[in-house]
Design an enzyme around this catalytic site. Structure first.
Site, PDB file in Angstrom:
ATOM      1  N   SER A 129     -21.365 -10.416  27.499  1.00  0.00           N
ATOM      2  CA  SER A 129     -22.443  -9.614  28.065  1.00  0.00           C
ATOM      3  C   SER A 129     -22.967 -10.297  29.336  1.00  0.00           C
ATOM      4  O   SER A 129     -22.207 -10.516  30.263  1.00  0.00           O
ATOM      5  CB  SER A 129     -23.533  -9.389  27.026  1.00  0.00           C
ATOM      6  OG  SER A 129     -24.396  -8.348  27.414  1.00  0.00           O
TER       7      SER A 129
ATOM      8  N   ASP B  96     -19.445   1.337  24.857  1.00  0.00           N
ATOM      9  CA  ASP B  96     -20.547   0.418  25.145  1.00  0.00           C
ATOM     10  C   ASP B  96     -21.506   1.069  26.137  1.00  0.00           C
ATOM     11  O   ASP B  96     -21.095   1.489  27.219  1.00  0.00           O
ATOM     12  CB  ASP B  96     -19.972  -0.878  25.717  1.00  0.00           C
ATOM     13  CG  ASP B  96     -20.999  -1.994  25.822  1.00  0.00           C
ATOM     14  OD1 ASP B  96     -22.204  -1.714  25.739  1.00  0.00           O
ATOM     15  OD2 ASP B  96     -20.582  -3.148  26.009  1.00  0.00           O
TER      16      ASP B  96
ATOM     17  N   HIS C 225     -21.258  -2.081  22.097  1.00  0.00           N
ATOM     18  CA  HIS C 225     -21.495  -3.377  22.738  1.00  0.00           C
ATOM     19  C   HIS C 225     -21.203  -4.542  21.797  1.00  0.00           C
ATOM     20  O   HIS C 225     -20.766  -5.605  22.223  1.00  0.00           O
ATOM     21  CB  HIS C 225     -22.947  -3.452  23.217  1.00  0.00           C
ATOM     22  CG  HIS C 225     -23.227  -4.603  24.129  1.00  0.00           C
ATOM     23  ND1 HIS C 225     -22.607  -4.748  25.359  1.00  0.00           N
ATOM     24  CD2 HIS C 225     -24.050  -5.677  24.000  1.00  0.00           C
ATOM     25  CE1 HIS C 225     -23.056  -5.851  25.948  1.00  0.00           C
ATOM     26  NE2 HIS C 225     -23.917  -6.434  25.136  1.00  0.00           N
TER      27      HIS C 225
END
Length: 730
Positions: free
Chosen positions: A581, A667, A699
């Site tokens: 991320s 995501d 995600h």
């Protein structure tokens, strides 16, 4: 030699602040375009072919994870009302089974024994509330986003997402009338829906077009969808997300609105669920605060943790009837202690904070009569140096002490206002996740359960320690390491995986992980670089790694890698970097900054095209992210600064390490298009870059524990290969 997929170039022009940027791969953003889908499948096929030689190792690691995990298990029961609530897992099933069993008596606070029979069959009198395995049938993805039982124990609400896009459908079921389902079915909600205290209403949130939770609704249980749900709160400012909840006392409903740097709370007496919410403190730019309800001397008080002229936060008390009136400071600001939260119960208060880079918990009894102490902490409390004074009175904060050099501790699973103990979660790199109950009156720490590690796991074989790297500006950067002492000799270079994140004040604290043992058993050192932008060393540690200081995050990681090389822990040909991320942005940045230090880089759901995303207010997260990264749309300086570190825009001719980017099609936080474009750009300069995309995930990756283990086994097999460790660990 296998040939990577050819990514066609279809130039798109982006112009901001007079700067013209040509993006050849923006066309990959069209998720529903058959050509895009076909290209992503080609990428997966290429990655599968390139990693085929690791298939045996992947299967070995998967079996190691599976073999070390107690597949049929039971969580420590948590009392709420007249029931013990817990979750069971069953061998061969992907998801948990949510259950409850009746308490023996009103004063029954001792969790039932978790013997072999309980683990296999549940507790006596078990009632299955929700079997996630049944509801996941027929879906490639399944995620539970809301789960709540009414205060009287007669109704259940739950909400699921079967796509991975974090949009949930709420349903309601009776727990007393043969499990009959109500007509309520509310689609496209955010997570976190709950009953009010009466159980007659559900409060839930919905999202706007940019996936921002922006509206709180009240729904009467039993009403069909669309038949009169009432909007009780709407947040028009695109920088703010909202959520709704109940205080532990259940006396107040709470709506919280927050950006990355500012927050605001609204309260409503739960006895009046159709009434109007009232603000606690009006929002003030740059001021964050959290609210907890307490009762002191028979009076309703609000305990507020805030950072108004207190960079590391302080704790104060105000009247619940007049929260903007007189304030009493309970724990004053301390530049050495980052105050993180307070939990109030009928008889005691628990405070969580961070000192010397580690989490801490302290507790104190609530005075039975009169008001709170003026300082609230006593001479030895966390408000001064964080240490406990064991000779102090019961209303003095006393800190819980643990013997390990590195550890993580925090309160969790404490729903009951009247409970006499504090439930704690504890762990370290070498100590499996542990659940304790702490008796505040006797100061006794009672072990309830420690995560089982099957097989020949011996914690004495493992060593954890803290190193400190020095950044170019003189800042000392903590690095946490764990390794097997019989396979690694400090000073003799070993294969090493260096993990980093460094954003949103999120701290990467030492914790145990069964999958990680598969790396350690192969002689690999696992390390975390606690770089600026995280929260390990207080609020300023975060402030010095965001916006126009963001590059400190990247250079801190590079300096940490250099330190580990210079001190003999590893060598560039045996060092891999890992992050996901915002940590994936870190991976992309260090690949450009210091490719010579790494043999491989694993970037998971990586935020590698930040400028394109943060320039588009219509995309999920963008506007709220301006408080984290800056606003490049309206600020030319921010635009230039972000462009100078954006991974995709700074790919250049160099010898890159091997790169694996892992992402998910659905995501909504970091869109799949970012790593897809980044991999294409890397290949332009001859980089060996692979893209693995989960076609039915969000995600957090795939759902289901076995699927998640296989995903982790794939990544770890790639890391083992990248750092040159022996596949068998010999």
């Amino acid at each position: 030699m296998l040939t990577p997929p050819i990514t066609p170039k279809k130039p798109t022009e982006r112009i901001h602040h007079g700067d013209v940027h040509i993006d050849d791969y923006e066309w990959l953003r069209e998720k529903d375009d058959p050509a895009v889908v076909a290209h992503l499948h080609e990428e997966n096929a290429y990655t599968n072919a390139r990693t085929e030689h690791l298939s045996l190792l992947q299967e070995q690691i998967f079996e190691e994870i599976k073999g070390r995990t107690r597949e049929t298990d039971l969580s420590v029961p948590t009392r709420e009302g007249d029931w013990w609530y817990y979750t069971r897992t069953v061998e061969g099933k992907q998801y948990g089974i949510h259950c409850r069993a009746p308490i023996a008596a009103a004063d029954d606070w001792e969790p039932p024994a978790l013997d072999e029979d309980a683990q296999r069959n549940g507790l006596p009198g078990e009632q299955i509330l929700l079997d996630d395995n049944e509801h996941a049938e027929g879906h490639e993805f399944y995620s539970l986003g809301s789960f709540d039982v009414s205060a009287d124990g007669t109704r259940l609400l739950w909400a699921v997402d079967t796509e991975g896009d974090e949009r949930y459908t709420i349903r309601v079921r009776s727990l007393v009338d043969d499990g009959v389902e109500f007509p309520d079915e509310i689609e496209d909600t955010a997570s976190g829906a709950l009953f009010d205290q009466s159980g007659e209403y559900i409060f839930y949130t919905t999202v706007d077009d940019a996936w921002r939770p922006d509206t709180v609704w009240r729904h009467r249980v039993g009403d069909a969808p669309g038949t009169g749900d009432v909007q009780v709160f709407h947040e028009p400012d695109e920088r703010y997300w909202i959520g709704v909840g109940l205080t532990r006392s259940r006396d107040f409903l709470v709506i919280e609105a927050g950006s990355n740097i500012t927050s605001e709370a609204w309260l409503l007496r739960s006895s009046d669920p159709t009434g109007e919410f009232a603000v606690v403190w009006p929002r003030k730019e740059g001021v964050e605060y959290d609210v907890e309800h307490a009762v002191v001397g028979g009076r309703d008080r609000l305990l507020i943790v805030h950072n108004d002229d207190a960079v590391n936060f302080e704790l104060l008390s105000v009247s619940a009837d007049d929260p903007q009136g007189a304030r009493r400071v309970l724990l004053p600001h301390n530049p050495q202690v980052r105050l993180e939260g307070v939990d109030a119960f009928r008889d005691f208060v628990a405070v969580e904070y961070r000192r010397d880079g580690l989490t801490r918990v302290a507790v104190a009894c609530v005075p039975e009569k009169g008001g709170a102490r003026e300082d609230g902490a006593g001479e030895g409390g966390a408000g001064k140096d964080g240490a406990a004074d064991d000779t102090a009175g019961d209303d003095t904060l006393h800190e819980l002490h643990f013997d390990e050099e590195l550890f993580t501790v925090g309160a969790g699973g404490n729903p009951e206002w009247t409970q006499p103990t504090l439930r704690l979660g504890y762990g370290s790199f070498v100590t499996p996740s542990t659940v304790y109950d702490y008796d505040v009156r006797t100061r006794e720490l009672r072990l309830r359960k420690q995560q089982a590690v099957l097989g020949e796991f011996d914690p004495a074989l493992f060593e954890q320690k803290r190193e400190w790297a020095t950044a170019k500006d003189g800042t000392r950067i903590p690095i946490s390491l764990v390794y097997r002492r019989d396979l690694v000799t400090p000073g003799e270079p070993a294969p090493l995986v260096l993990y980093g994140y460094g954003s949103y004040e999120a701290s990467m604290d030492p914790s145990f992980g069964i999958p990680r043992l598969s790396l350690l058993d192969r002689g690999i050192v696992f390390a975390i670089a606690h770089v600026r932008g995280g929260g390990e060393l207080g609020r300023l540690w975060y402030e010095h790694g965001k916006k126009l200081h963001k590059k400190n995050t990247f250079t801190d990681f590079v300096d940490s890698a250099r330190h580990l090389i210079d001190t003999g822990w590893t060598s560039p040909d045996r060092l891999a970097a890992q992050g996901g991320s915002a940590g994936g942005l870190l991976m992309g940045a260090v690949a450009n900054l210091a490719p010579k230090y790494f043999s491989g880089i694993l970037a998971e759901v990586p935020f590698v095209d930040p400028l394109t995303s943060i320039l588009d207010p219509s995309l999920p997260l963008t506007v709220i992210e301006w408080d984290e990264w800056g606003d490049p749309l309206h600020d030319e300086e921010v635009y230039a600064y972000m462009k100078s570190y954006s991974p995709i825009e700074n790919v250049h001719e160099t010898h890159y390490p091997r790169i694996l980017a892992v992402t998910s099609l659905n995501d909504t936080r970091v869109l799949y298009v970012e790593p897809a474009k980044w991999v294409a750009k890397l290949r332009e300069v001859g980089a060996d870059a692979l893209l693995k995309i989960e076609m039915a995930a969000g995600h957090g990756g795939v759902s289901g524990r076995y699927s998640a283990w296989r995903e982790r086994a794939f990544a770890y097999a790639w890391l083992v290969d990248a750092v040159g460790a022996h596949p068998s660990g010999e």
